[in-house]
Design a protein around this motif. Structure first.
Motif, PDB file in Angstrom:
ATOM      1  N   ALA A  96     -23.236   9.042  -4.291  1.00  0.00           N
ATOM      2  CA  ALA A  96     -24.628   9.407  -4.030  1.00  0.00           C
ATOM      3  C   ALA A  96     -24.870   9.531  -2.531  1.00  0.00           C
ATOM      4  O   ALA A  96     -24.230   8.873  -1.725  1.00  0.00           O
ATOM      5  N   GLY A  97     -25.801  10.372  -2.162  1.00  0.00           N
ATOM      6  CA  GLY A  97     -26.160  10.515  -0.759  1.00  0.00           C
ATOM      7  C   GLY A  97     -25.186  11.396  -0.007  1.00  0.00           C
ATOM      8  O   GLY A  97     -24.450  12.185  -0.570  1.00  0.00           O
ATOM      9  N   ALA A  98     -25.187  11.221   1.281  1.00  0.00           N
ATOM     10  CA  ALA A  98     -24.388  12.082   2.150  1.00  0.00           C
ATOM     11  C   ALA A  98     -22.921  11.668   2.226  1.00  0.00           C
ATOM     12  O   ALA A  98     -22.078  12.455   2.594  1.00  0.00           O
ATOM     13  N   LEU A  99     -22.599  10.425   1.888  1.00  0.00           N
ATOM     14  CA  LEU A  99     -21.235   9.935   2.043  1.00  0.00           C
ATOM     15  C   LEU A  99     -20.759   9.278   0.757  1.00  0.00           C
ATOM     16  O   LEU A  99     -21.408   8.378   0.233  1.00  0.00           O
ATOM     17  N   GLY A 100     -19.618   9.732   0.256  1.00  0.00           N
ATOM     18  CA  GLY A 100     -19.012   9.124  -0.919  1.00  0.00           C
ATOM     19  C   GLY A 100     -17.877   8.215  -0.498  1.00  0.00           C
ATOM     20  O   GLY A 100     -17.213   8.455   0.509  1.00  0.00           O
ATOM     21  N   LEU A 101     -17.645   7.155  -1.257  1.00  0.00           N
ATOM     22  CA  LEU A 101     -16.565   6.205  -0.980  1.00  0.00           C
ATOM     23  C   LEU A 101     -15.689   6.063  -2.211  1.00  0.00           C
ATOM     24  O   LEU A 101     -16.187   6.044  -3.336  1.00  0.00           O
ATOM     25  N   ALA A 102     -14.367   5.947  -1.992  1.00  0.00           N
ATOM     26  CA  ALA A 102     -13.429   5.841  -3.106  1.00  0.00           C
ATOM     27  C   ALA A 102     -12.226   4.998  -2.704  1.00  0.00           C
ATOM     28  O   ALA A 102     -11.958   4.800  -1.516  1.00  0.00           O
ATOM     29  N   LEU A 103     -11.512   4.529  -3.701  1.00  0.00           N
ATOM     30  CA  LEU A 103     -10.227   3.857  -3.519  1.00  0.00           C
ATOM     31  C   LEU A 103      -9.177   4.715  -4.194  1.00  0.00           C
ATOM     32  O   LEU A 103      -9.413   5.268  -5.265  1.00  0.00           O
ATOM     33  N   ARG A 104      -8.012   4.812  -3.570  1.00  0.00           N
ATOM     34  CA  ARG A 104      -6.961   5.705  -4.051  1.00  0.00           C
ATOM     35  C   ARG A 104      -5.621   4.989  -4.005  1.00  0.00           C
ATOM     36  O   ARG A 104      -5.376   4.169  -3.127  1.00  0.00           O
ATOM     37  N   LEU A 105      -4.741   5.330  -4.949  1.00  0.00           N
ATOM     38  CA  LEU A 105      -3.399   4.756  -4.985  1.00  0.00           C
ATOM     39  C   LEU A 105      -2.400   5.845  -5.349  1.00  0.00           C
ATOM     40  O   LEU A 105      -2.580   6.541  -6.353  1.00  0.00           O
ATOM     41  N   LEU A 106      -1.371   6.003  -4.517  1.00  0.00           N
ATOM     42  CA  LEU A 106      -0.262   6.911  -4.795  1.00  0.00           C
ATOM     43  C   LEU A 106       0.960   6.060  -5.106  1.00  0.00           C
ATOM     44  O   LEU A 106       1.275   5.128  -4.359  1.00  0.00           O
ATOM     45  N   VAL A 107       1.633   6.352  -6.207  1.00  0.00           N
ATOM     46  CA  VAL A 107       2.884   5.685  -6.580  1.00  0.00           C
ATOM     47  C   VAL A 107       3.900   6.788  -6.815  1.00  0.00           C
ATOM     48  O   VAL A 107       3.675   7.674  -7.645  1.00  0.00           O
ATOM     49  N   GLY A 108       5.012   6.757  -6.073  1.00  0.00           N
ATOM     50  CA  GLY A 108       5.975   7.843  -6.207  1.00  0.00           C
ATOM     51  C   GLY A 108       7.300   7.549  -5.557  1.00  0.00           C
ATOM     52  O   GLY A 108       7.723   6.397  -5.443  1.00  0.00           O
ATOM     53  N   ALA A 109       7.939   8.618  -5.089  1.00  0.00           N
ATOM     54  CA  ALA A 109       9.268   8.530  -4.491  1.00  0.00           C
ATOM     55  C   ALA A 109       9.349   9.475  -3.304  1.00  0.00           C
ATOM     56  O   ALA A 109       8.563  10.411  -3.187  1.00  0.00           O
ATOM     57  N   GLY A 110      10.304   9.199  -2.438  1.00  0.00           N
ATOM     58  CA  GLY A 110      10.491  10.031  -1.267  1.00  0.00           C
ATOM     59  C   GLY A 110      11.955  10.213  -0.945  1.00  0.00           C
ATOM     60  O   GLY A 110      12.829   9.635  -1.585  1.00  0.00           O
ATOM     61  N   SER A 111      12.195  11.009   0.069  1.00  0.00           N
ATOM     62  CA  SER A 111      13.550  11.277   0.536  1.00  0.00           C
ATOM     63  C   SER A 111      13.551  11.244   2.055  1.00  0.00           C
ATOM     64  O   SER A 111      12.640  11.777   2.691  1.00  0.00           O
ATOM     65  N   ALA A 112      14.555  10.596   2.607  1.00  0.00           N
ATOM     66  CA  ALA A 112      14.733  10.555   4.059  1.00  0.00           C
ATOM     67  C   ALA A 112      16.142  11.051   4.381  1.00  0.00           C
ATOM     68  O   ALA A 112      17.092  10.733   3.667  1.00  0.00           O
ATOM     69  N   THR A 113      16.261  11.847   5.439  1.00  0.00           N
ATOM     70  CA  THR A 113      17.573  12.350   5.861  1.00  0.00           C
ATOM     71  C   THR A 113      17.755  12.119   7.352  1.00  0.00           C
ATOM     72  O   THR A 113      16.797  12.130   8.121  1.00  0.00           O
ATOM     73  N   LEU A 114      18.979  11.909   7.733  1.00  0.00           N
ATOM     74  CA  LEU A 114      19.379  11.836   9.140  1.00  0.00           C
ATOM     75  C   LEU A 114      20.245  13.050   9.427  1.00  0.00           C
ATOM     76  O   LEU A 114      21.142  13.380   8.641  1.00  0.00           O
ATOM     77  N   SER A 115      20.007  13.731  10.548  1.00  0.00           N
ATOM     78  CA  SER A 115      20.802  14.902  10.906  1.00  0.00           C
ATOM     79  C   SER A 115      21.016  14.940  12.411  1.00  0.00           C
ATOM     80  O   SER A 115      20.278  14.311  13.175  1.00  0.00           O
ATOM     81  N   LEU A 116      22.016  15.705  12.828  1.00  0.00           N
ATOM     82  CA  LEU A 116      22.279  15.895  14.251  1.00  0.00           C
ATOM     83  C   LEU A 116      21.222  16.844  14.811  1.00  0.00           C
ATOM     84  O   LEU A 116      20.953  17.892  14.207  1.00  0.00           O
TER      85      LEU A 116
END
Length: 184
Positions: A96-116
């Motif tokens: 309601a009003g000019a500003l909305g507030l929420a809580l959010r949760l992301l559950v997932g996976a990722g990938s990291a790489t090392l390179s020259l």
């Protein structure tokens, strides 16, 4: 003698009215910390609202450019690239009003790489799990466009195959600004 003064505090949170199911999509820019360095990420999400306060969807983020890791005594420097995505749930506290507030949760996976750095040859890669809670503020702009500001923390676990990267190197605070379009 101990005296306590009290004043009644009244706060009203306007409930989100139930309505038809809708969808929204957003794209954004994020500032985060990786290996105690600041980094920029690009990403976005899509959410389906089930007619009330709860939305479910998916989202993901990727580094805009790799993070440079200095090489140990006589070793080459390496570039760290990282991306992650997952299922995302959002609970709207107030809209309601000019500003909305929420809580959010992301559950997932990722990938990291090392390179020259110069030749881009990948030297190591690993997948990891991600849990990312966030607080969200939504400012309606015009029509179906909104500005979203998000503040959260990324928890990473399961990084084992990158010699110079530990799970704590991929954890960090996040601050994001996004443009959200919807509901559709």
């Amino acid at each position: 003698m101990l005296a306590v003064l009290g004043a009644p505090a009244h706060a009203q949170v306007a409930p989100v009215e139930a309505g038809p199911a809708t969808a929204s999509a957003s794209v954004g820019l994020r500032r985060t910390s990786l290996r105690s360095q600041g980094a920029w990420m690009l990403g976005g999400d899509e959410l389906i609202s089930f007619g009330g306060s709860f939305s479910l969807g998916g989202g993901g983020w990727t580094l805009a450019e790799p993070i440079r890791i200095p090489g140990a005594a006589g070793a080459f420097d390496l570039d760290l690239a990282m991306s992650y995505a997952g299922v995302q749930a959002e609970y709207v506290l107030t809209a309601a009003g000019a500003l909305g507030l929420a809580l959010r949760l992301l559950v997932g996976a990722g990938s990291a790489t090392l390179s020259l750095p110069v030749v881009g040859t990948e030297t190591a890669a690993d997948n990891f799990g991600v849990i990312e809670p966030e607080a969200v503020a939504v400012l309606p702009m015009w029509g179906f466009m909104k500005l979203r500001a998000q503040l959260g923390y990324r928890f990473a676990h399961g990084v084992e195959d990158l010699s110079q990267v530990a799970p704590e190197h991929l954890r960090g605070t996040t601050a994001s600004l996004a443009i959200s379009l919807g509901p559709f």
